[in-house]
Scaffold this motif. Structure first.
Motif, PDB file in Angstrom:
ATOM      1  N   MET A  38       4.141 -31.964  11.677  1.00 10.98           N
ATOM      2  CA  MET A  38       3.219 -30.886  11.798  1.00 10.98           C
ATOM      3  C   MET A  38       4.887 -29.409  12.599  1.00 10.98           C
ATOM      4  O   MET A  38       5.150 -30.913  13.232  1.00 10.98           O
ATOM      5  N   ASN A  39       4.390 -28.919  11.665  1.00 10.45           N
ATOM      6  CA  ASN A  39       5.403 -27.738  12.148  1.00 10.45           C
ATOM      7  C   ASN A  39       4.469 -26.898  13.362  1.00 10.45           C
ATOM      8  O   ASN A  39       3.530 -27.491  13.666  1.00 10.45           O
ATOM      9  N   ILE A  40       5.686 -26.358  13.981  1.00 12.26           N
ATOM     10  CA  ILE A  40       4.851 -25.377  15.600  1.00 12.26           C
ATOM     11  C   ILE A  40       3.952 -24.945  15.342  1.00 12.26           C
ATOM     12  O   ILE A  40       2.251 -24.327  16.079  1.00 12.26           O
ATOM     13  N   GLN A  41       3.813 -23.849  14.036  1.00 12.06           N
ATOM     14  CA  GLN A  41       2.506 -22.981  13.742  1.00 12.06           C
ATOM     15  C   GLN A  41       1.153 -24.015  13.606  1.00 12.06           C
ATOM     16  O   GLN A  41       0.305 -23.895  13.525  1.00 12.06           O
ATOM     17  N   GLU A  42       1.552 -25.179  12.471  1.00  8.73           N
ATOM     18  CA  GLU A  42       0.227 -26.071  12.838  1.00  8.73           C
ATOM     19  C   GLU A  42      -0.123 -26.747  14.130  1.00  8.73           C
ATOM     20  O   GLU A  42      -1.719 -26.471  14.419  1.00  8.73           O
ATOM     21  N   THR A  43       0.361 -26.796  14.734  1.00  2.74           N
ATOM     22  CA  THR A  43      -0.199 -27.660  15.933  1.00  2.74           C
ATOM     23  C   THR A  43      -0.668 -26.831  17.197  1.00  2.74           C
ATOM     24  O   THR A  43      -1.719 -26.532  17.368  1.00  2.74           O
ATOM     25  N   ILE A  44      -0.057 -25.039  16.942  1.00  8.49           N
ATOM     26  CA  ILE A  44      -0.859 -24.155  17.577  1.00  8.49           C
ATOM     27  C   ILE A  44      -1.686 -24.280  16.989  1.00  8.49           C
ATOM     28  O   ILE A  44      -2.862 -23.614  17.705  1.00  8.49           O
ATOM     29  N   ASP A  45      -2.310 -23.691  15.595  1.00 10.05           N
ATOM     30  CA  ASP A  45      -3.338 -24.082  15.048  1.00 10.05           C
ATOM     31  C   ASP A  45      -4.380 -25.002  15.058  1.00 10.05           C
ATOM     32  O   ASP A  45      -5.710 -24.553  15.682  1.00 10.05           O
ATOM     33  N   CYS A  46      -4.001 -26.157  15.846  1.00  7.03           N
ATOM     34  CA  CYS A  46      -4.438 -27.637  15.587  1.00  7.03           C
ATOM     35  C   CYS A  46      -5.448 -27.203  17.027  1.00  7.03           C
ATOM     36  O   CYS A  46      -6.399 -26.905  17.459  1.00  7.03           O
ATOM     37  N   ILE A  47      -4.599 -26.138  18.490  1.00  4.89           N
ATOM     38  CA  ILE A  47      -4.692 -26.381  20.059  1.00  4.89           C
ATOM     39  C   ILE A  47      -6.332 -25.519  19.585  1.00  4.89           C
ATOM     40  O   ILE A  47      -6.841 -24.983  20.613  1.00  4.89           O
ATOM     41  N   ARG A  48      -5.933 -24.280  18.551  1.00  9.92           N
ATOM     42  CA  ARG A  48      -6.955 -23.226  18.276  1.00  9.92           C
ATOM     43  C   ARG A  48      -8.425 -23.422  17.927  1.00  9.92           C
ATOM     44  O   ARG A  48      -9.164 -23.587  18.974  1.00  9.92           O
ATOM     45  N   THR A  49      -8.338 -25.112  17.436  1.00 13.71           N
ATOM     46  CA  THR A  49      -9.395 -25.551  16.624  1.00 13.71           C
ATOM     47  C   THR A  49      -9.596 -26.516  18.213  1.00 13.71           C
ATOM     48  O   THR A  49     -10.922 -26.145  18.084  1.00 13.71           O
ATOM     49  N   TRP A  50      -9.020 -27.013  18.423  1.00 14.67           N
ATOM     50  CA  TRP A  50      -9.960 -28.063  19.712  1.00 14.67           C
ATOM     51  C   TRP A  50     -10.511 -27.211  20.999  1.00 14.67           C
ATOM     52  O   TRP A  50     -11.530 -27.433  21.348  1.00 14.67           O
ATOM     53  N   GLY A  51      -9.608 -26.232  20.804  1.00 11.72           N
ATOM     54  CA  GLY A  51     -10.579 -24.755  22.144  1.00 11.72           C
ATOM     55  C   GLY A  51     -11.333 -24.847  21.627  1.00 11.72           C
ATOM     56  O   GLY A  51     -12.237 -24.657  22.814  1.00 11.72           O
ATOM     57  N   GLU A  52     -11.390 -24.198  20.225  1.00 17.83           N
ATOM     58  CA  GLU A  52     -12.933 -23.461  19.861  1.00 17.83           C
ATOM     59  C   GLU A  52     -13.696 -24.891  19.803  1.00 17.83           C
ATOM     60  O   GLU A  52     -15.245 -25.323  20.048  1.00 17.83           O
ATOM     61  N   ALA A  53     -13.443 -26.406  19.496  1.00 23.20           N
ATOM     62  CA  ALA A  53     -14.410 -27.487  19.525  1.00 23.20           C
ATOM     63  C   ALA A  53     -14.802 -27.780  20.770  1.00 23.20           C
ATOM     64  O   ALA A  53     -16.079 -27.852  20.657  1.00 23.20           O
ATOM     65  N   LYS A  54     -14.013 -26.999  22.069  1.00 19.53           N
ATOM     66  CA  LYS A  54     -14.590 -28.015  23.040  1.00 19.53           C
ATOM     67  C   LYS A  54     -15.195 -26.804  24.562  1.00 19.53           C
ATOM     68  O   LYS A  54     -15.655 -26.647  25.216  1.00 19.53           O
ATOM     69  N   GLY A  55     -15.113 -25.861  23.343  1.00 23.98           N
ATOM     70  CA  GLY A  55     -15.752 -24.514  23.745  1.00 23.98           C
ATOM     71  C   GLY A  55     -15.458 -23.730  24.832  1.00 23.98           C
ATOM     72  O   GLY A  55     -15.873 -22.858  25.367  1.00 23.98           O
TER      73      GLY A  55
END
Length: 104
Positions: free
Chosen positions: A1-18
């Protein structure tokens, strides 16, 4: 996974966690408190020369900054790029282990 994909996953995680997103319950103030906690953990890890904990704390600080930028409606990548553009041409000197920018 590259850094941009990781950042996008963090954004998705933050939204999923509310924390962020349309149903966001996170606040910038709470993220700033979390960032201070993570920086304190980094300082302790550095003091104890615990490389594993340093890695974890730096990563945690980054996650918090990404989520904070989302809550402030700022793009994290833009914030980093803007900061680099400012420092790229900065002049100064090392003083006691810290780069001190030249006075204007």
């Amino acid at each position: 996974m590259n850094i941009q994909e990781t950042i996008d996953c963090i954004r998705t995680w933050g939204e999923a966690k509310g924390i962020t997103g349309p149903q966001a319950k996170g606040t910038p103030a709470a993220q700033l408190v979390k960032l201070q906690e993570e920086v304190s953990e980094l300082e302790l890890a550095w003091t104890e020369n615990d490389k594993g904990e340093m890695i974890d704390a730096i990563g945690d600080c980054t996650v918090v900054l990404i989520l904070l930028s989302e809550l402030l409606n700022l793009k994290y990548e833009y914030c980093v790029e803007t900061a680099y553009e400012v420092i790229a041409l900065r002049k100064g000197a090392m003083v006691n282990g810290q780069f001190v920018k030249e006075a204007k």
